[in-house]
Design a protein around this motif. Structure first.
Motif, PDB file in Angstrom:
ATOM      1  N   TYR C  64       0.818  -1.217   0.000  1.00  0.00           N
ATOM      2  CA  TYR C  64       0.000   0.000   0.000  1.00  0.00           C
ATOM      3  C   TYR C  64       0.851   1.266   0.000  1.00  0.00           C
ATOM      4  N   THR C  65       2.058   1.191   0.568  1.00  0.00           N
ATOM      5  CA  THR C  65       2.971   2.332   0.496  1.00  0.00           C
ATOM      6  C   THR C  65       3.358   2.603  -0.959  1.00  0.00           C
ATOM      7  N   GLY C  68       0.338   3.872  -2.983  1.00  0.00           N
ATOM      8  CA  GLY C  68       0.081   5.279  -2.713  1.00  0.00           C
ATOM      9  C   GLY C  68       1.089   6.165  -3.434  1.00  0.00           C
ATOM     10  N   ASN C  83      -7.481  -5.279  -0.693  1.00  0.00           N
ATOM     11  CA  ASN C  83      -8.302  -5.978   0.280  1.00  0.00           C
ATOM     12  C   ASN C  83      -9.624  -5.239   0.436  1.00  0.00           C
ATOM     13  N   GLN C  87      -9.153  -0.884   3.391  1.00  0.00           N
ATOM     14  CA  GLN C  87      -8.111  -0.588   2.403  1.00  0.00           C
ATOM     15  C   GLN C  87      -8.703  -0.191   1.055  1.00  0.00           C
ATOM     16  N   ALA C  90     -10.296   3.363   1.265  1.00  0.00           N
ATOM     17  CA  ALA C  90      -9.345   4.470   1.296  1.00  0.00           C
ATOM     18  C   ALA C  90      -8.874   4.834  -0.109  1.00  0.00           C
ATOM     19  N   ARG C  91      -9.148   3.984  -1.105  1.00  0.00           N
ATOM     20  CA  ARG C  91      -8.638   4.245  -2.457  1.00  0.00           C
ATOM     21  C   ARG C  91      -9.722   4.468  -3.490  1.00  0.00           C
ATOM     22  N   ASP C  93     -11.138   7.092  -4.328  1.00  0.00           N
ATOM     23  CA  ASP C  93     -10.925   8.301  -5.128  1.00  0.00           C
ATOM     24  C   ASP C  93     -10.010   8.067  -6.329  1.00  0.00           C
ATOM     25  N   ALA C  94      -9.329   6.928  -6.344  1.00  0.00           N
ATOM     26  CA  ALA C  94      -8.447   6.656  -7.483  1.00  0.00           C
ATOM     27  C   ALA C  94      -9.084   5.677  -8.468  1.00  0.00           C
ATOM     28  N   ALA C 374      -9.655   2.066   8.930  1.00  0.00           N
ATOM     29  CA  ALA C 374      -8.318   1.533   9.167  1.00  0.00           C
ATOM     30  C   ALA C 374      -7.755   2.034  10.497  1.00  0.00           C
ATOM     31  N   ALA C 375      -8.061   3.290  10.833  1.00  0.00           N
ATOM     32  CA  ALA C 375      -7.533   3.856  12.085  1.00  0.00           C
ATOM     33  C   ALA C 375      -8.136   3.151  13.295  1.00  0.00           C
ATOM     34  N   GLU C 378      -6.428  -0.193  13.740  1.00  0.00           N
ATOM     35  CA  GLU C 378      -5.109  -0.070  14.376  1.00  0.00           C
ATOM     36  C   GLU C 378      -5.270   0.116  15.878  1.00  0.00           C
TER      37      GLU C 378
END
Lengths: 268, 284, 409
Positions: C64-65, C68, C83, C87, C90-91, C93-94, C374-375, C378
């Motif tokens: 994911y790094t 991004g 996933n 995950q 969070a993406r 927008d792409a 995701a936060a 964690e």
């Protein structure tokens, strides 16, 4: 008496350093099932299947050349550039010397993660994406601050009389560098060569970004780790294959470090 | 003349460093002032990320972990230095040690991690040894009180070979005739270390101290990932791991950049202090 | 200037390699996925002469790094794997809108923003408890009658504990996944559909009675001695499952697809040793059609199209091929996955355990943790470890999670 006293802890440390080697080799010869059921036991029926798998499945044979090219190219460039820069910073006196040194030192401290995006954009902007030259230049740029700092520190430890004598003999500065300083740097250069070779050879992140179509050896090995599972025996086999060149390099060159300049140049 | 030569010798290095290191740093500083998320560039938010950091418990914990880590720094420098001196002084079997001590540095953190994972488990070999001595088992990687120390010891073991190598190179600049007289006699050795080796080796010790500081703050990710994943709780979460988390999983490049800037400032401050201390000691 | 340069370069590269599609994933090098990838590649290239597909496998830890980095440099792959859940979300927008291509697929919720589908799911993921029939029999339990209620599970764990040869559950919480799985397994039966939806939107707080009851159950089971010592230093993948396979745990919460599932356990321990049941929960309010606990189910992994890519149409076709019944059938057979595409014939998968599981997948519950941010996850990882170590209380942990939840939504 004192010697004996020292030998015990040193031998214990040496043992702990050798053990992983045994662990890696031993497990590289196991099947995954045998490893899961017994991690530390001696392999019962050795198989070379993992080596074959690692070599073919992760296409290590193809990646090998990429790694060698990038590592050798970057190491030579690093040694040359850092010896030049170290000479300028440690021996020559010029305005802004401290500032340049501080800038180089500061660039050593930039966490790699934060520069990923701009670094990647730079690589794309210069058309270096997916080229080996791009990878060589990236490695050189990333490990250069470290190398310059080491060469500068090493040269700073040399007796000043050496350059002054050469200067009196009428040598120009480039001549002093080439005839006196460059050869004197041998122990540090060998150290740098070994360390930089290790960094470049083991690098995953930079090469993942720069070489996307072809890959380097360590990226191939990193990809052996799955999302959930790591087939440790297969990984061990891959690491044995990948580490061999570095171990060989180290064993060949490490003697040179200690025997370096202490014998000839300084006394003469 | 001297200064023109110097600039010519430095030019290629400076171009590469400026392009690939300094420029990205400035870009990162800019990024840290935005609320960039995912691929959305984000708006300028001033110091909001830094303010958020100040109240982020994970970041606070990572900072206190960092302080503990930095407190162990003298060990990271002295341990390889002492071994290097002993090898250089010709301790019996020195060549063998010189060859073996570097081996852990060659192995990938995945292998080192796999080994220590198993050794340090609650039912692992280390606890089995302790049991023989009648000591109760410890969950080395699973308790908040021992996880960070365990991680530090493993990383020290895995990297001391590199510093050792650098010290060996440095020792080659110590004039041989000064050393010849000294034998491996405890008292003489101590005298020689203090009065000959350390003063000559000062730039190299300074170098190792600075590089080690940077190393422990920026290259422990591999081991953290395999050994503890930052836990239990946040007890092994170091800034570097937090950057990875924010940048990858949480997808917040702006916030990650702010953590990076703090980390950069911290390392720069430490390096400056180290160099100052070393130079002051040298003058004495 | 930067943008100009970027656009110019994007144009140049698109002209130079007009007919190449790049796919990023962390799977294509996996032997279990190799034939699937090959089948999809062959099918797509046959249908689109002159186009080549390049699968680039990235290491999972940096995936994911890297993604991004590449996406924000405008140089991302045409198609990428992700996933489901946090995950993928969070993406969004792409990613392009793939709603038109998604008809009939299961597990869409984890890849959708309301009604808009952003990626096509490949696998279905879910949690069941796998148990070791030999250990059950040793403890005097009927290996053919696994627990169906919380009380029965408690009694079974008591019996296994009394026998003393292995802990009731193999438990790995080093990355916090042990807690993640536990929360979803219990929430499936303890939350109503409305509460699940509220939780996904961040409106059901961790300090609400229901969520706190789940956290409390996590602590209680630890207090009752269900897990072995050292759960926080045991990785769920794969330390925990390896322990289970070695017989060092009578139960484990496992997956339905990929690994740690009926196929892997069956192969390692013998299909007759393995059984499965749905995780019971205290105070269950939602029950399955047969009166048993609910199975938490979600879209597993899925492919999406980068909307900044040079060949969005071609890429969309490729994703359709990757999600198509033909290639997926190969994946299903090789890796033992539950396909998100219902057109795939799963009758060829012969596993007695799977036969037990399949009916449960109809009318299953959402997978609560996959809908959390995701936060929050964690924070859950961290708090759960402190809970297991007894270094925090349920109230304090719930309060800490509330704070993260409020910030993330």
């Amino acid at each position: 008496m004192f010697k004996r006293l020292l030998s015990l802890p040193m031998a214990v440390i040496a043992f702990t350093c050798l053990y992983p080697l045994f662990f890696t080799l031993n497990n590289a010869l196991k099947t995954n099932k045998e490893y899961i059921l017994d991690r530390f036991g001696l392999v019962s029926s050795p198989t070379f299947e993992n080596f074959v798998q690692a070599w073919t499945r992760s296409r290590l044979s193809e990646y090998f050349l990429n790694s060698v090219t990038a590592t050798v190219g970057a190491c030579l460039l690093l040694i040359l550039l850092s010896s030049m820069a170290g000479f300028a910073l440690a021996i020559l006196r010029f305005p802004l010397r401290r500032l340049v040194f501080i800038a180089i030192l500061a660039s050593l401290m930039i966490p790699v993660q934060v520069v990923l995006v701009p670094f990647y954009k730079t690589i794309i902007a210069f058309g270096l994406l997916n080229t080996r030259l791009g990878l060589i230049l990236s490695y050189t740029a990333f490990f250069l601050p470290f190398s310059i700092y080491l060469m500068t520190s090493f040269y700073a430890g040399l007796p000043r009389e050496l350059t002054e004598a050469a200067r009196i003999d009428g040598c120009s500065y480039p001549q002093i560098w080439w005839h006196v300083i460059f050869p004197l740097g041998k122990p540090a250069m060998i150290t740098l060569g070994i360390l930089n070779a290790l960094y470049c050879w083991n690098d995953v992140l930079i090469s993942l970004l720069v070489l996307q179509n072809e890959r380097t050896l360590m990226v191939g090995i990193a990809a052996l780790r799955g999302e959930y599972t790591t087939n440790v025996p297969l990984l061990c086999a891959g690491i044995v294959l990948a580490a061999l060149p570095i171990v060989a390099l180290y064993l060949i060159f490490q003697r040179q470090i200690v025997n370096g300049i202490a014998t000839g140049a300084v006394k003469g | 003349m001297e200064s023109r030569t110097a600039w010519a010798f430095l030019a290629p290095s400076l171009v590469l460093i400026a392009l690939f290191r300094i420029a990205p740093l400035i870009w990162g500083a800019q990024l840290s002032l935005t609320d960039a998320r995912g691929i959305t560039p984000g708006d300028y938010v001033g110091l909001a990320n830094y303010r958020e950091l100040a109240s982020d418990p994970a970041f606070q914990d990572s900072m206190s972990n960092t302080i503990l880590l930095i407190a162990t720094l003298p060990v990271w420098v002295c341990f390889p230095l002492l071994l290097a001196i002993l090898i250089h002084q010709g301790v019996p079997g020195g060549r063998f040690y010189r060859a073996t001590y570097f081996l852990p540095a060659i192995l990938s953190s995945v292998i080192v991690g796999s080994i220590f994972n198993t050794l340090l488990r609650r039912d692992g070999a280390v606890n089995a040894l302790l049991k023989l001595a009648g000591i109760a088992p410890v969950d080395w990687l699973g308790s908040s009180s021992t996880a960070l120390i365990s991680l530090i010891v493993v990383q020290l073991w895995a990297t001391f070979g590199m510093s050792l190598l650098i010290f060996l190179a440095g020792l080659s600049t110590v004039p041989q005739d000064m050393i010849e007289a000294a034998t491996l006699d405890g008292a003489k050795l101590r005298h020689m270390i203090w009065h000959i080796i350390i003063p000559t080796l000062r730039p190299i010790i300074e170098f190792v101290a600075v590089v080690t500081t940077i190393g422990i703050l920026t290259s422990m990710f591999g081991l953290i990932y395999v050994l503890t994943a930052g836990g239990p709780g946040t007890s092994t979460t170091l800034p570097e791991f937090l950057i990875w988390l924010e940048l990858g999983k949480l997808n917040r490049p702006g916030y990650a950049a702010a953590i990076s800037m703090v980390l950069f400032a911290l390392m720069a401050g430490l390096a400056w202090a180290q160099i100052r201390i070393m130079q002051r000691n040298a003058d004495v | 200037m930067k943008y100009l340069l970027g656009t110019a370069l994007a144009l140049m590269t698109s002209a130079a390699m007009a007919q190449e599609l790049t796919v990023w994933d962390w799977k294509s090098g996996d032997p279990a996925a190799a034939s699937y990838i090959e089948a999809a590649k062959t099918a797509f290239e046959a249908a689109h002469p002159g186009v080549t597909v390049n699968f680039v496998m990235q290491p999972n830890d940096q995936y994911y790094t890297l993604l991004g980095t590449a996406l924000s440099s405008g140089a991302g792959p045409d198609v990428f794997l992700m996933n489901g859940g946090a995950q993928a979300k969070a993406r969004f927008d792409a990613l392009t809108d793939l709603s038109a291509e998604a008809k009939g697929l299961a597990g869409l919720a984890e890849f959708s923003d309301g009604a808009t589908v952003h990626a096509l799911p490949i696998t279905i993921q879910g949690f069941v408890v796998y148990y070791n029939k030999t250990l059950y029999a040793d403890a005097g339990l009927d290996p053919e009658k696994p627990p169906t209620t919380w009380e029965e599970l408690k009694a079974a764990c008591e019996a296994i504990k009394a026998k003393g040869s292995a802990p009731c559950f193999a438990m790995g919480n080093k990355e916090g996944y042990g807690a993640e799985f536990f929360v979803s397994a219990l929430a499936a039966s303890m939350l109503t559909a409305e509460e699940q939806a509220a939780f996904a939107e961040g409106k059901l707080a961790w300090s609400s009675p229901k969520m706190k009851a789940i956290l409390q159950a996590f602590v209680d089971t630890q207090t009752w001695g269900w897990y072995g010592e050292g759960a926080n230093s045991t990785a769920k993948f794969m330390d925990e499952y390896e322990m289970f396979m070695r017989g060092e745990g009578a139960n484990t919460i496992g997956l339905l697809s990929d690994v740690a599932h009926w196929k892997q356990f069956g192969e390692m321990m013998g299909p007759e040793t393995i059984g499965a049941f749905r995780h019971p929960a205290p105070d269950a309010v939602t029950l399955a059609a047969d009166g048993g606990p609910m199975l938490p189910l979600a879209g597993g992994i899925g492919y999406g199209v980068n909307k900044a890519g040079a060949h969005v149409d071609l890429a969309t076709d490729l994703v359709k091929t990757l999600a198509d019944a033909g290639p997926i059938a190969v994946f299903t057979k090789d890796a033992g996955i539950l396909p998100a595409n219902p057109a795939v014939d799963t009758s060829g998968l012969s596993s007695p355990t799977l036969t037990t599981i399949l009916p449960w997948t109809l009318g299953a519950a959402p997978m609560a943790h996959a809908n959390a941010s995701a936060a929050e996850l964690e924070a859950l990882h961290q708090q759960s470890q402190l809970l297991l170590n007894g270094e925090t209380t349920v109230d304090a942990a719930a309060a800490a999670l509330d704070e993260v939840q409020a910030k993330a939504h």
